[in-house]
Enzyme design. Structure first.
Site, mmCIF file in Angstrom:
data_model
loop_
_atom_site.group_PDB
_atom_site.id
_atom_site.type_symbol
_atom_site.label_atom_id
_atom_site.label_comp_id
_atom_site.label_asym_id
_atom_site.label_seq_id
_atom_site.Cartn_x
_atom_site.Cartn_y
_atom_site.Cartn_z
ATOM 1 N N ASP A 202 6.642 22.020 20.133
ATOM 2 C CA ASP A 202 7.221 21.122 19.275
ATOM 3 C C ASP A 202 6.859 19.905 19.616
ATOM 4 O OD1 ASP A 202 9.402 21.242 17.017
ATOM 5 O OD2 ASP A 202 9.867 19.517 18.039
ATOM 6 N N ILE A 203 6.289 19.061 18.422
ATOM 7 C CA ILE A 203 6.039 17.513 18.496
ATOM 8 C C ILE A 203 7.150 16.839 18.969
ATOM 9 C CG2 ILE A 203 4.847 15.708 17.522
ATOM 10 C CD1 ILE A 203 3.164 17.507 15.853
ATOM 11 N N ASN B 106 7.476 10.173 10.700
ATOM 12 C CA ASN B 106 7.324 10.181 9.431
ATOM 13 C C ASN B 106 8.081 8.905 8.746
ATOM 14 O OD1 ASN B 106 5.883 12.340 8.611
ATOM 15 N ND2 ASN B 106 7.406 14.054 9.071
ATOM 16 N N HIS C 138 4.761 9.926 5.618
ATOM 17 C CA HIS C 138 4.347 11.323 5.620
ATOM 18 C C HIS C 138 2.758 11.545 5.783
ATOM 19 C CE1 HIS C 138 8.022 12.915 5.187
ATOM 20 N NE2 HIS C 138 8.520 12.018 4.418
ATOM 21 N N ASP D 263 1.326 13.731 8.542
ATOM 22 C CA ASP D 263 0.228 14.986 8.493
ATOM 23 C C ASP D 263 -1.274 14.766 9.309
ATOM 24 O OD1 ASP D 263 1.654 16.029 6.500
ATOM 25 O OD2 ASP D 263 0.529 15.262 4.776
ATOM 26 N N GLU E 17 6.773 20.799 12.255
ATOM 27 C CA GLU E 17 5.887 20.312 13.514
ATOM 28 C C GLU E 17 5.951 21.182 14.754
ATOM 29 O OE1 GLU E 17 10.250 18.672 14.087
ATOM 30 O OE2 GLU E 17 9.016 19.618 12.319
#
Length: 361
Positions: free
Chosen positions: A232-233, A240, A245, A249, A275
Site C-alpha cells: 500500500d502506497i 492526490n 489526481h 496517477d 493505491e
C-alpha cells in the site's frame, strides 16, 4: 441498466452547499429521494462529481449488486474510498466496454461458424447431386453406346461443375476461416484488456483472484510454496489532495513500474485496487521474498521526486508491505487475511516498511 444522472445533478452539487431544496432530490410527497443519498455519498467521500462516480453511488444506494456494496462498505469503513478506488470499482463492476466487446466478437464468431456450416452443407449437397449424375451417366455409357460422345461430354461437364463447386466452397471456407482468425485475435485482445489495469498495465484484481486460485491448487497438489504480499502506497491521499489526481496517477504508475521488476513466470504482480498492490510468489521462501520487496521499497524511497506539471517537490514516495506464507492448511480467505493483517501492522509501525506475518501467532 446504466443511468446517467450527471446532467441532472452536476450543476446543483457544484454550486450549492445544501441540497434539501433541490427539486430533483424531493419526491412529490416531500420525502427525500435516493438522489439526496447519492449527494451525501459523493460529499462524504470527497468524490469528484462525474458520471462514473454518480453511477457508482447510484449502484451502491439503489442497485442490487451485493458484492459491489460489500466492497464499498469495506473501503468506506477503512477510510480508503477515494476517487482512485471509485474509478477502480467502476471499471470492475459497471464499465460495459470490455464485456460488450467480447460479446460482439463471440456473436460474430458464432455467425461465421454458422455460415461455414451452411457452406459445407450446401457443398455436400451439390457434390452428392453431381456424384449421382456421374453414376447415372456412367451407367448410360455401359448400356447404350449409340451416343457415347455425347455421354462423355456430359460426364466432363458434370466433372467440371463438381470441381468448380468444390473450389468455390473451399474459397468461401478459407475467407470465413480468415475472419474467424481475426476475431480470435480481437477476442484475445479484449480478454487481455479485461485482465489488466489500464492505468498501470499490471494485472487487475480479476486476474489476481484467478491466479491466486491457480497457485493454491499447485500448493495442494504439488506442495508448491506460495507467498502473498500486500503493498500500500503511504499517504497516497495526501498526494492526490496536494497535487491532484493526475499526479496521483503518475505516482501509481511509478510504483507499478518498480513492482513490475519483480514479475516473472513465478511472480505475479497485480494492482489490487486504489493505491494497493498484490504480489504472488511461487517457489520462494518468505525471507527471500521479504528481501526482494524491501529492495523495491528502498529503491523507490531513495528517489526525490518533482511534479513536472507544477514544478513542486513531491519529496519521496514510499510504501508499506505485509508478507504472508501460505500453509497447506490455509484457505484463500485465510491467506488474504494474513497478508492484510501484516500490511496493517506495517502501517501501524510507522509505514515505509516490509513486515512478515508470523504463523506462530
Amino acid at each position: 441498466m446504466k443511468i446517467d444522472i450527471k446532467n441532472i445533478l452536476d450543476g446543483y452539487f457544484r454550486e450549492n452547499g445544501n441540497n434539501d431544496n433541490c427539486p430533483v432530490c424531493t419526491e412529490e410527497d416531500g420525502e427525500r429521494s435516493p438522489l439526496y443519498a447519492i449527494a451525501e455519498f459523493i460529499r462524504q467521500h470527497g468524490l469528484v462529481v462525474c458520471s462514473s462516480n454518480l453511477e457508482l453511488a447510484w449502484a451502491y444506494i439503489c442497485g442490487g449488486n451485493s458484492v459491489l456494496k460489500n466492497e464499498i462498505m469495506g473501503l468506506s469503513s477503512a477510510g480508503r474510498l477515494d476517487n482512485a478506488a471509485a474509478s477502480e470499482l467502476y471499471n470492475k463492476y459497471l464499465s460495459p466496454d470490455v464485456g460488450t466487446q467480447i460479446d460482439r466478437i463471440v456473436m460474430e464468431a458464432i455467425e461465421h461458424i454458422r455460415t461455414t456450416t451452411k457452406i459445407i452443407d450446401e457443398g455436400n449437397k451439390k457434390t452428392s447431386e453431381c456424384e449421382e449424375n456421374l453414376i447415372e451417366h456412367a451407367g448410360t455409357i455401359k448400356t447404350n453406346s449409340v451416343d457415347i460422345d455425347g455421354a462423355i461430354q456430359k460426364l466432363l461437364s458434370l466433372s467440371q461443375l463438381m470441381v468448380e463447386s468444390t473450389r468455390e466452397n473451399r474459397d468461401q471456407i478459407a475467407k470465413t476461416n480468415k475472419k474467424l482468425a481475426n476475431l480470435q485475435t480481437e477476442l484475445e485482445q479484449a480478454r487481455n484488456e479485461a485482465d489488466f489495469d489500464q492505468l498501470t498495465k499490471l494485472a487487475n484484481r480479476r486476474k489476481f483472484e484467478r491466479t491466486l486460485d491457480e497457485v493454491l491448487v499447485k500448493l495442494i497438489e504439488q506442495g508448491q510454496s506460495l507467498i502473498l504480499v500486500f503493498i500500500d502506497i503511504d499517504h497516497f491521499k495526501r498526494v492526490n489532495d496536494t497535487f491532484g489526481h493526475e499526479c496521483g496517477d503518475r505516482v501509481l504508475r511509478l510504483v507499478a513500474d518498480e513492482l513490475a521488476t519483480l514479475s516473472n513466470s513465478d511472480c505475479h504482480t497485480s494492482r489490487y485496487g486504489g493505491e494497493e498492490f498484490a504480489v504472488i510468489f511461487e517457489g520462494q521462501d518468505i525471507d527471500t521474498v521479504c528481501k526482494m520487496v524491501d529492495n523495491c521499497r528502498d529503491s523507490l524511497a531513495s528517489r526525490s521526486l518533482v511534479d513536472l506539471e507544477s514544478g513542486k517537490a513531491l519529496g519521496t514516495v514510499t510504501f508499506s508491505a505485509g508478507v504472508a506464507q501460505c500453509l497447506p492448511t490455509d484457505t484463500k480467505r485465510s491467506i488474504l487475511r494474513k497478508a492484510d493483517l501484516a500490511l496493517y501492522e506495517a502501517k501501524s509501525q510507522g509505514r515505509n516498511t516490509v513486515l512478515k506475518y508470523s504463523n506462530e501467532r
